[in-house]
Design a protein around this motif. Sequence first.
Motif, short mmCIF file in Angstrom:
data_model
loop_
_atom_site.label_atom_id
_atom_site.label_comp_id
_atom_site.label_asym_id
_atom_site.label_seq_id
_atom_site.Cartn_x
_atom_site.Cartn_y
_atom_site.Cartn_z
N PRO A 78 0.81 -1.22 0.00
CA PRO A 78 0.00 0.00 0.00
C PRO A 78 0.84 1.28 0.00
CG PRO A 78 -0.79 -1.53 1.66
CD PRO A 78 0.50 -2.07 1.17
N TYR A 79 2.13 1.15 0.35
CA TYR A 79 2.99 2.32 0.45
C TYR A 79 3.57 2.73 -0.90
CZ TYR A 79 2.65 -0.02 4.92
OH TYR A 79 2.16 -0.68 6.02
N GLY A 80 3.67 1.76 -1.82
CA GLY A 80 4.20 2.06 -3.14
C GLY A 80 4.63 0.80 -3.86
N ALA A 81 4.84 0.92 -5.15
CA ALA A 81 5.30 -0.21 -5.96
C ALA A 81 6.72 -0.57 -5.55
CB ALA A 81 5.24 0.13 -7.44
N SER A 82 7.08 -1.84 -5.71
CA SER A 82 8.44 -2.26 -5.40
C SER A 82 8.74 -3.54 -6.15
CB SER A 82 8.62 -2.47 -3.89
OG SER A 82 7.71 -3.43 -3.39
N THR A 83 10.03 -3.84 -6.26
CA THR A 83 10.47 -5.05 -6.92
C THR A 83 11.55 -5.72 -6.08
OG1 THR A 83 11.29 -6.00 -9.00
CG2 THR A 83 12.25 -3.89 -8.30
N ILE A 84 11.75 -6.99 -6.32
CA ILE A 84 12.76 -7.77 -5.59
C ILE A 84 13.84 -8.15 -6.59
CG2 ILE A 84 13.18 -9.84 -4.22
CD1 ILE A 84 10.01 -9.71 -3.69
N ALA A 85 15.07 -7.74 -6.33
CA ALA A 85 16.15 -7.92 -7.29
C ALA A 85 16.85 -9.27 -7.18
CB ALA A 85 17.18 -6.80 -7.13
N GLY A 86 16.73 -9.92 -6.03
CA GLY A 86 17.46 -11.15 -5.80
C GLY A 86 18.85 -10.84 -5.26
N GLY A 87 19.42 -11.77 -4.54
CA GLY A 87 20.71 -11.54 -3.90
C GLY A 87 21.81 -11.19 -4.86
N ASP A 88 21.75 -11.73 -6.09
CA ASP A 88 22.78 -11.44 -7.08
C ASP A 88 22.30 -10.44 -8.14
OD1 ASP A 88 20.96 -12.97 -8.42
OD2 ASP A 88 22.39 -14.49 -9.10
N GLY A 89 21.12 -9.88 -7.93
CA GLY A 89 20.59 -8.89 -8.87
C GLY A 89 20.03 -9.46 -10.15
N SER A 90 19.90 -10.78 -10.24
CA SER A 90 19.50 -11.40 -11.50
C SER A 90 18.00 -11.35 -11.75
CB SER A 90 19.96 -12.86 -11.52
OG SER A 90 19.35 -13.61 -10.47
N ARG A 91 17.20 -11.11 -10.71
CA ARG A 91 15.75 -11.08 -10.89
C ARG A 91 15.31 -9.67 -11.28
NH1 ARG A 91 11.05 -9.71 -8.26
NH2 ARG A 91 9.29 -11.18 -8.36
N MET A 92 14.79 -9.52 -12.48
CA MET A 92 14.29 -8.22 -12.93
C MET A 92 12.80 -8.09 -12.58
SD MET A 92 16.91 -6.68 -13.98
CE MET A 92 16.18 -5.21 -14.72
N PRO A 93 12.25 -6.88 -12.59
CA PRO A 93 10.85 -6.69 -12.21
C PRO A 93 9.91 -7.57 -13.03
CG PRO A 93 11.95 -4.58 -12.34
CD PRO A 93 12.93 -5.59 -12.86
#
Length: 203
Positions: free
Chosen positions: A164-179
């Motif tokens: 509810p506070y805003g959109a967000s994404t999870i990048a993954g520990g190595d940054g490999s996960r894109m939105p």
Amino acid sequence: MNVLIVYYSMYGHIQTMAKAVAEGVSQVAGATPIMRRVPETLPAEVLEKMGATAAQAAQSAVPVCTVDELAEADAIIFGTPTRFGNMCGQMRQFLDATGGLWMKGALVGKVGSVFASSATQHGGQESTILTFHVTLLHQGMVIVGLPYAYQGQMGVEEIKGCSPYGASTIAGGDGSRMPTEIELAGARWQGRHVAEIATKLTR
């Protein structure tokens, strides 16, 4: 009506979200998204060691934001990665330079909103947005989040960002996960929502 999207993105995750926010803003008649990035504070050799050189180069076409542009905008949507549950240092340094705007009340009454990223699902994306809101409130801005009317943030069928506070994404520990598409849809929804509210306030 101009909606300024100001962000910092080290590896490209927040920039991808920022583009989706801009798409959402563009869905509102008369609203123009303006994308800006905050100044980099890390030396080139440090960015190279962190593996961020390519992502930084990909963002070079986006102009660096100036403090004065904040005062000129009708609404501002900020994007930041999470650093220990707070905004990143680059964004903090940029905002710390807005004391002159605070003295003049230049941002009072403007719509402000925040989106974020974190390495893990519980890595501080919500606290980053909430602690960011404190700065916007000190500037007298009107806070807009991502209501549950965006139902993509509901359900537990997959790992996903947004709150509810805003959109967000999870990048993954190595940054490999894109939105993901759900996260990008949340960013578009937020961009449109901010533009709609700003349109009402500027009438």
